[in-house]
Design an enzyme around this catalytic site. Structure first.
Site, PDB file in Angstrom:
ATOM      1  N   ARG A  35       0.824  -1.216   0.000  1.00 42.11           N
ATOM      2  CA  ARG A  35       0.000   0.000   0.000  1.00 42.11           C
ATOM      3  C   ARG A  35       0.860   1.268   0.000  1.00 42.11           C
ATOM      4  NH1 ARG A  35      -5.165  -1.424   3.977  1.00 42.11           N
ATOM      5  NH2 ARG A  35      -6.485  -2.271   2.319  1.00 42.11           N
ATOM      6  N   LYS A 196     -18.537 -18.376   2.163  1.00 43.80           N
ATOM      7  CA  LYS A 196     -19.973 -18.234   2.347  1.00 43.80           C
ATOM      8  C   LYS A 196     -20.695 -17.624   1.156  1.00 43.80           C
ATOM      9  CE  LYS A 196     -20.211 -17.881   7.342  1.00 43.80           C
ATOM     10  NZ  LYS A 196     -20.406 -16.947   8.454  1.00 43.80           N
ATOM     11  N   GLY A 352     -10.180  -9.147  -0.413  1.00 43.39           N
ATOM     12  CA  GLY A 352      -9.981 -10.182   0.595  1.00 43.39           C
ATOM     13  C   GLY A 352      -8.917 -11.209   0.279  1.00 43.39           C
ATOM     14  N   GLY A 375     -12.415  -4.823   1.435  1.00 42.71           N
ATOM     15  CA  GLY A 375     -13.825  -4.452   1.536  1.00 42.71           C
ATOM     16  C   GLY A 375     -14.246  -3.444   0.477  1.00 42.71           C
TER      17      GLY A 375
HETATM   18  C1  3PG Z   1      -8.738  -2.155   5.234  1.00 41.09           C
HETATM   19  O1  3PG Z   1      -7.585  -2.609   5.295  1.00 41.09           O
HETATM   20  O2  3PG Z   1      -9.737  -2.880   5.183  1.00 41.09           O
HETATM   21  C2  3PG Z   1      -8.888  -0.669   5.126  1.00 41.09           C
HETATM   22  O3  3PG Z   1      -7.708  -0.032   5.484  1.00 41.09           O
HETATM   23  C3  3PG Z   1     -10.061  -0.184   5.931  1.00 41.09           C
HETATM   24  O4  3PG Z   1      -9.894  -0.498   7.284  1.00 41.09           O
HETATM   25  P1  3PG Z   1     -11.181  -0.810   8.164  1.00 41.09           P
HETATM   26  O5  3PG Z   1     -11.764  -2.093   7.642  1.00 41.09           O
HETATM   27  O6  3PG Z   1     -10.681  -0.925   9.585  1.00 41.09           O
HETATM   28  O7  3PG Z   1     -12.138   0.334   7.974  1.00 41.09           O
END
Ligand code: 3PG
Ligand code: MG
Length: 394
Positions: A35, A196, A352, A375
């Site tokens: 990142r 899932k 993911g 996410g």
């Molecule tokens: C992540 O790695 O999912 C993002 O940096 C967002 O973090 P969070 O899920 O804690 O909001």
């Protein structure tokens, strides 16, 4: 809309929201710098214009000011990757932050302390966003990984700037996804894995219209197999989603989307790498056994489908790849996606555990694009508008 290339940052202070939420080991060293590398070209562009860069990010999910979540831990890695000394200030608003920002010279980089040390960040508090906004005069959002959060620094803050834009990473992420879902070369093949059905329903529904072939791998395949009358032994299954699984199969048929389910499985008598291991047809798994990976025949059928693809979207693993005996199906998928990419397909891996898998097995250089969003990418695949993106477009 202005892009970052339309803005000349000379003598400006750019407040850049990055996602430096990176993993640290017990010695507080960064163990995956992806990142930070991904934000580099945005930061360099501003420095080359002779602007100054004020970086803001969250790290983890701290409860108040917890030292283990301090962004000071990533200063060394960021300095090394950017090739510029990164200055650090132990707050993100208030006197210390304001002083540090005011003293910042052109071509310098300042990193603010973890935004989430203030609960106002995740609450999307307007006063906090306004206080942050006073540190700079241009707002750049390059935090794709956090773009699904409507937080103060990702969304609320944008209204306080006349000049704002996406960074290069954000643009790359959006363009890559558009290349798959909006303007793809056909045929388009999506691979959806993971445990899932329930967590991927909205993704499946949104992409059924957009893909020619959908490979369903991973634990969620068993719900589809059982719904069709197969025997899945003790494999993972969401009984309350079986009806939905049948509806998805019907819907796919009506849209001329081919759904490919595994035909065989690597089975085990326990969820453990020390279990006894066997193979079974996917619809004839004995009681006492569970499918933990796709079998050889499935791998070869999926390979054939993937080699015909011109565009590939990959989200989710084929099996329990964290355990060596059940990693080979996911590795095989990686090889097939890599081979198809080498033959000219555009491949996007996002969301993911598939990203973790491609990195672990070294396929990240052999696919066209690996998303930095977990996410955030999933929500884009669901067809949602992300608050961090909408705030710049408004
Ligand atoms: C992540 O790695 O999912 C993002 O940096 C967002 O973090 P969070 O899920 O804690 O909001
Ligand atoms: Mg997350």
């Amino acid at each position: 809309m202005k892009t970052i290339n339309d803005i000349n940052f000379k003598d400006k202070k750019a407040l850049v929201r990055v996602d430096f939420n990176v993993p640290l080991n017990d010695d507080f060293e960064v163990t995956d710098t992806t990142r930070i590398h991904a934000a580099k070209d945005t930061i360099i562009k501003i420095l080359e214009d002779e602007g100054s860069v004020i970086l803001m990010s969250h790290l983890g999910r701290p409860k108040g000011n917890q030292e283990e979540f301090s962004l000071k831990h990533i200063v060394a890695a960021a300095t090394d990757i950017l090739g510029v000394q990164v200055k650090f200030v132990e707050d993100c608003i208030g006197d210390a932050a304001q002083q540090a920002a005011a003293n910042l010279q052109p071509c310098e980089v300042l990193l603010l302390e973890n935004l989430r040390f203030y609960s106002e960040e995740t609450a999307g508090d307007a006063a906090f966003a306004k206080a942050l906004s006073q540190l700079g005069n241009v707002y750049v959002n390059d935090a794709f990984g956090t773009a699904h959060r409507a937080h103060a620094s990702t969304a609320i803050i944008a209204q306080y700037f006349d000049e704002k834009c996406f960074g290069h990473l954000m643009t790359r992420e959006i363009e890559s996804l558009n290349k798959v879902l909006e303007t793809p070369d056909k045929p388009v093949v999506a691979i959806l894995g993971g445990a899932k059905v329930s967590s991927k329903i909205t993704v499946i529904e949104n992409i059924l219209d957009k893909v020619d072939d959908l490979i369903i791998a991973g634990g969620m395949a068993y719900t589809f197999i059982k719904a069709q009358g197969g025997k899945i032994g003790d494999s993972l299954c969401e009984d309350d989603k079986m009806e939905l699984a049948l509806e998805i199969l019907e819907k796919a048929k009506s849209k001329n989307t081919n759904i490919h389910l595994p035909v065989d499985a690597i089975t085990a008598d326990a969820f453990s790498e020390h279990a006894t291991i066997d193979n079974a047809a996917i619809d004839a798994i004995p009681n006492g056994w569970m499918g933990l990976d796709i079998g050889e025949k499935s791998r070869s059928q999926f390979h054939t489908v993937l080699m015909q693809a011109k565009t590939i979207l990959w989200n989710g693993a084929a099996g329990v790849f964290e355990l060596e005996p059940f990693s080979h199906g996911t590795i095989s998928l990686g090889k097939s996606v890599a081979a198809s990419t080498a033959a000219g397909a555009f491949s996007l891996v996002g969301g993911g555990d598939s990203v973790a898998a491609v990195k672990q097995f070294g396929f990240d250089d052999q696919v066209s694009y690996v998303s930095t969003g977990g996410g955030a990418m999933l929500e884009m695949l669901e067809g949602k508008t992300l608050p961090g993106i909408a705030a710049i477009l408004d």
